[in-house]
Motif scaffolding. Structure first.
Motif, PDB file in Angstrom:
ATOM      1  N   SER A  72       1.139  -1.145   0.100  1.00 41.87           N
ATOM      2  CA  SER A  72      -0.061   0.154  -0.054  1.00 41.87           C
ATOM      3  C   SER A  72       0.795   1.131   0.080  1.00 41.87           C
ATOM      4  O   SER A  72       1.834   1.455   0.788  1.00 41.87           O
ATOM      5  N   PRO A  73       0.715   2.233  -0.997  1.00 42.87           N
ATOM      6  CA  PRO A  73       1.381   3.472  -0.757  1.00 42.87           C
ATOM      7  C   PRO A  73       0.949   4.445   0.355  1.00 42.87           C
ATOM      8  O   PRO A  73      -0.148   4.480   0.916  1.00 42.87           O
ATOM      9  N   ILE A  74       1.933   4.971   1.047  1.00 35.70           N
ATOM     10  CA  ILE A  74       1.626   5.838   2.099  1.00 35.70           C
ATOM     11  C   ILE A  74       2.400   7.272   1.736  1.00 35.70           C
ATOM     12  O   ILE A  74       3.699   7.014   1.573  1.00 35.70           O
ATOM     13  N   ARG A  75       1.774   8.156   2.008  1.00 33.18           N
ATOM     14  CA  ARG A  75       2.261   9.627   1.532  1.00 33.18           C
ATOM     15  C   ARG A  75       2.337  10.628   2.647  1.00 33.18           C
ATOM     16  O   ARG A  75       2.975  11.511   2.736  1.00 33.18           O
ATOM     17  N   GLN A  76       1.681  10.308   3.579  1.00 31.25           N
ATOM     18  CA  GLN A  76       1.714  11.066   5.074  1.00 31.25           C
ATOM     19  C   GLN A  76       1.712  10.439   6.206  1.00 31.25           C
ATOM     20  O   GLN A  76       1.436   9.085   6.426  1.00 31.25           O
ATOM     21  N   ALA A  77       2.154  11.028   7.450  1.00 33.80           N
ATOM     22  CA  ALA A  77       2.179  10.606   8.586  1.00 33.80           C
ATOM     23  C   ALA A  77       1.108  11.551   9.449  1.00 33.80           C
ATOM     24  O   ALA A  77       1.446  12.779   9.407  1.00 33.80           O
ATOM     25  N   ARG A  78       0.324  10.885  10.229  1.00 35.00           N
ATOM     26  CA  ARG A  78      -0.600  11.605  11.052  1.00 35.00           C
ATOM     27  C   ARG A  78      -0.273  11.172  12.661  1.00 35.00           C
ATOM     28  O   ARG A  78      -0.129  10.001  12.834  1.00 35.00           O
ATOM     29  N   LEU A  79       0.187  12.315  13.523  1.00 32.24           N
ATOM     30  CA  LEU A  79       0.478  11.999  14.971  1.00 32.24           C
ATOM     31  C   LEU A  79      -0.960  12.190  15.646  1.00 32.24           C
ATOM     32  O   LEU A  79      -1.177  13.640  15.284  1.00 32.24           O
ATOM     33  N   ILE A  80      -1.340  11.608  16.513  1.00 31.03           N
ATOM     34  CA  ILE A  80      -2.494  11.950  17.378  1.00 31.03           C
ATOM     35  C   ILE A  80      -1.945  11.695  18.732  1.00 31.03           C
ATOM     36  O   ILE A  80      -1.735  10.685  19.220  1.00 31.03           O
TER      37      ILE A  80
END
Ligand SMILES: Cc1cc2nc3c(=O)[nH]c(=O)nc-3n(C[C@H](O)[C@H](O)[C@H](O)COP(=O)(O)OP(=O)(O)OC[C@H]3O[C@@H](n4cnc5c(N)ncnc54)[C@H](O)[C@@H]3O)c2cc1C
Length: 405
Positions: free
Chosen positions: A71-79
């Protein structure tokens, strides 16, 4: 039984398999050992960073990766635990791919290059002998020995002592195994150096029923963090790094560690509520020791996590494993050709590895320490959301540099 080979690689994870292939590609008769039977699920975020991909291409493994349908991944989200969010673009496209598929694919490409791949085979002893080494192995009840000219350790973070570093749910009481192992490690570490071990536990499970875009999500809470990464086949990998001291003393199974972590971050709990753990995909590892210093050579050369472990939060452990294999292969080749001595191999590999890894390791530890602090981490995400350029720079500082072609 006695065997003769030119090179032995101990451990067939990312570093070992790619190094074995690289040496076989150079014409060396190579044997690759791993104590596990594959395929197997392994604790890992399964986030294959953007910079890993040029390394894979250089190692002739790009098609192998593509064939797995990552799966392509283009962003990182930190929560954060208080619900604050920060989304950062990645410095390229990362890939989500399970270790279950990837490690076997790497074994197959090593075997195609001529490597003898021996899984379910534990290396029990390595002895320096004359011009080379004797390697002793155990496969079930069968003991063998291999005479080799060069040996390279790729046996991961906990391989040296040749004790089991991972186990699967269902193998009786997971919690007691973890604690017993931590206690014995702590004891020997204290005896050896007087240092206190701040050990972590890693757990993972695949989940179905969770919709994810091209993003890796990292949820922080008091006592650790959990990463969600889309992998092949619409599956989501859930991997946690947990501080042992924050999770009490009661016995737990792998999914109970994850449930307990979820209770510490409301958004994480909501996110996993629609999903279901896929049976048989759970794995755990302990201890995860992030305090080790880089050690390129420990009587024998080391690659991958055997050398050093970057905090998993950086999602760059696999790329460091690949890079160390890339650095080691040409020097080992020159040694085997008789162009350099063993001490020259040691010196050159140690210097190159330290030069390349120093920056990312330092910044990786800083980022890990800051985000690991329950008071600091929500504030840090808040500040970073106002200065996204700074956050992006910080992420880049933890990455290995691309090499000139
Ligand atoms: C919670 C967590 C999350 C992570 N998330 C990510 C991520 O998202 N992205 C990323 O890039 N990295 C991540 N990492 C790090 C990554 O998993 C490692 O850096 C990577 O697996 C290192 O590869 P390796 O080949 O050096 O070691 P390993 O993959 O650990 O392989 C070592 C092999 O050696 C074998 N072995 C050990 N001892 C012996 C012996 N005596 N005889 C024979 N075989 C032996 C083992 O069975 C094992 O298969 C994460 C790590 C953790 C703990």
């Amino acid at each position: 039984m006695q065997h003769a080979k030119e090179v032995a690689i101990l451990g067939a994870g990312i570093a070992g398999s790619t190094l074995a292939k690289a040496l076989a590609d150079r014409g060396w008769d190579t044997v690759l050992f791993d104590r596990k039977i594959f395929p197997r699920h392994k604790v890992c975020g399964e986030f294959f960073s953007p910079e890993s991909q040029s390394m894979l291409a250089e190692l002739g493994l790009r098609e192998v990766m593509e064939s797995l349908g990552p799966s392509p991944i283009r962003q990182a989200r930190l929560i954060s635990s208080r619900g604050g969010e920060l989304t950062i673009p990645l410095p390229g496209t990362a890939l989500g791919v399970s270790r279950y598929s990837l490690d076997v694919a790497l074994h197959n490409s090593a075997a195609s290059a001529g490597v003898q791949v021996l899984t379910g085979t534990t290396v029990t002893k390595v002895v320096s002998s004359g011009q080379g080494y004797t390697i002793e192995t155990k496969q079930g009840e069968v003991r063998s020995s291999y005479q080799v000219r060069a040996v390279i350790a790729a046996w991961g973070a906990n391989g040296r002592s040749a004790i089991l570093d991972s186990f699967h749910e269902g193998e009786s009481d997971v919690y007691h195994q973890v604690v017993a192992r931590l206690q014995s490690r702590q004891q020997s570490r204290r005896q050896n150096s007087g240092q206190k071990l701040t050990a972590h536990i890693g757990v993972k499970s695949h989940y179905g029923g969770i919709e994810m875009g091209p993003v890796v999500e990292l949820y922080f809470f008091d006592g650790g963090y959990i990463g969600l990464s889309p992998v092949e086949g619409g599956v989501v990998n859930v991997a946690a790094l947990l501080k042992r001291t924050s999770f009490g003393n009661s016995p737990k199974k792998i999914l109970e560690w994850i449930d307990e972590a979820c209770a510490r971050n409301a958004k994480l709990q909501q996110r996993l509520a629609s999903g279901f753990p896929i049976p048989g995909t759970q794995a755990a590892i302990a201890p995860v020791d992030l305090n080790r210093s880089a050690l390129a050579w420990d009587n024998i050369p080391q690659v991958g996590d055997a050398t050093v472990m970057i905090p998993p939060l950086c999602g760059d452990g696999m790329s460091m494993a690949l890079r160390s294999a890339q650095l080691c292969a040409p020097i080992a080749d020159r040694y085997l050709k008789g162009e350099i001595s063993l001490p020259a191999w040691q010196q050159e590999y140690t210097q190159t590895l330290h030069r390349e890894f120093k920056g990312p390791l330092r910044w990786g530890k800083i980022v890990h320490t800051l985000l690991d602090l329950p008071v600091i981490s929500p504030r840090l995400l808040q500040i970073a959301s106002f200065t996204p350029r700074l956050a992006y720079k910080l992420v880049q500082a933890t990455r290995l540099r691309e090499r000139d072609a």
